[in-house]
Design a protein around this motif. Sequence first.
Motif, short mmCIF file in Angstrom:
data_model
loop_
_atom_site.label_atom_id
_atom_site.label_comp_id
_atom_site.label_asym_id
_atom_site.label_seq_id
_atom_site.Cartn_x
_atom_site.Cartn_y
_atom_site.Cartn_z
N SER A 239 0.80 -1.23 0.00
CA SER A 239 0.00 0.00 0.00
C SER A 239 0.83 1.28 0.00
O SER A 239 0.28 2.37 -0.20
CB SER A 239 -0.92 0.02 1.23
OG SER A 239 -1.95 -0.93 1.13
N PRO B 213 2.31 4.26 -1.18
CA PRO B 213 2.04 4.89 -2.48
C PRO B 213 3.26 5.65 -3.01
O PRO B 213 3.30 6.88 -3.00
CB PRO B 213 0.87 5.83 -2.17
CG PRO B 213 1.10 6.22 -0.74
CD PRO B 213 1.75 5.04 -0.06
N GLY C 276 -2.50 -4.60 -2.13
CA GLY C 276 -2.16 -3.35 -1.46
C GLY C 276 -1.79 -2.25 -2.43
O GLY C 276 -2.18 -1.09 -2.25
N HIS C 277 -1.05 -2.59 -3.49
CA HIS C 277 -0.66 -1.57 -4.46
C HIS C 277 -1.88 -1.05 -5.22
O HIS C 277 -2.01 0.16 -5.44
CB HIS C 277 0.36 -2.13 -5.45
CG HIS C 277 0.85 -1.10 -6.42
ND1 HIS C 277 1.91 -0.27 -6.13
CD2 HIS C 277 0.40 -0.72 -7.64
CE1 HIS C 277 2.10 0.56 -7.15
NE2 HIS C 277 1.19 0.31 -8.07
N PRO D 80 -4.64 0.68 -2.04
CA PRO D 80 -3.85 1.06 -0.86
C PRO D 80 -4.72 1.67 0.24
O PRO D 80 -5.51 2.57 0.00
CB PRO D 80 -2.87 2.09 -1.42
CG PRO D 80 -3.56 2.68 -2.60
CD PRO D 80 -4.39 1.58 -3.18
N GLY E 146 -5.21 3.10 -6.08
CA GLY E 146 -3.78 3.10 -6.32
C GLY E 146 -3.39 2.86 -7.76
O GLY E 146 -3.96 3.44 -8.68
#
Length: 199
Positions: free
Chosen positions: A18, A20, A97-98, A101, A108
């Motif tokens: 996550s 960023p 997560g990416h 996020p 994201g």
Amino acid sequence: MSLGLILLTALIAYPAGSIPTGYIIVKCKTGQDIRNTGSGSTGATNVKRILGKKWFFTVMILDAIKGFIPVIFAKYLIQNDTMGLYAVIAAIFVIIGHAKPVFLGFRGGKSVASGVGTFLGLNFFVGISLALIWGVITYISKYVSLGSIIALICAPVLMYLFKNPLCYTIYALIAAIYIIYLHRENIKRLIKGCENKVR
């Protein structure tokens, strides 16, 4: 498998994914919210539109690292994981997560670089092969999205050919489907011939 270790792996991998990177760098350099520019993605390609090639590669490398480290942590620090399932759990939560996020309201990027980072952690040679495929296709076609999609299609095939644990190949297939799905708008633009090229 231990439920405690599964939760620990997820709790490490998801926040790591996550982070960023693109958002932070653009915000620090320009004060802009990258999500209001171009594709709205926080990934390296959108960073390039604002900050240029240097920061494109910087964000791409940093995103790959944040995919690599949690997988390596799970792969080598958790004992008795002969099937590599904890490493796969880490990889799954990194790419989620990416793309979603927690630090940015679940908005994201498309998880390509972080996904390659997870592949590097699972099998270094597969990860390098995918990076090379991405680079060659992107260089020839001038479409980052096309390079990403073709590399991802190759991921489960390479995982299988390199004789990895079955769960690695299954992860590669799931990751490919998920990340290609995140590229659905790019695919539409590629078909129409209006996708942005790398210049």
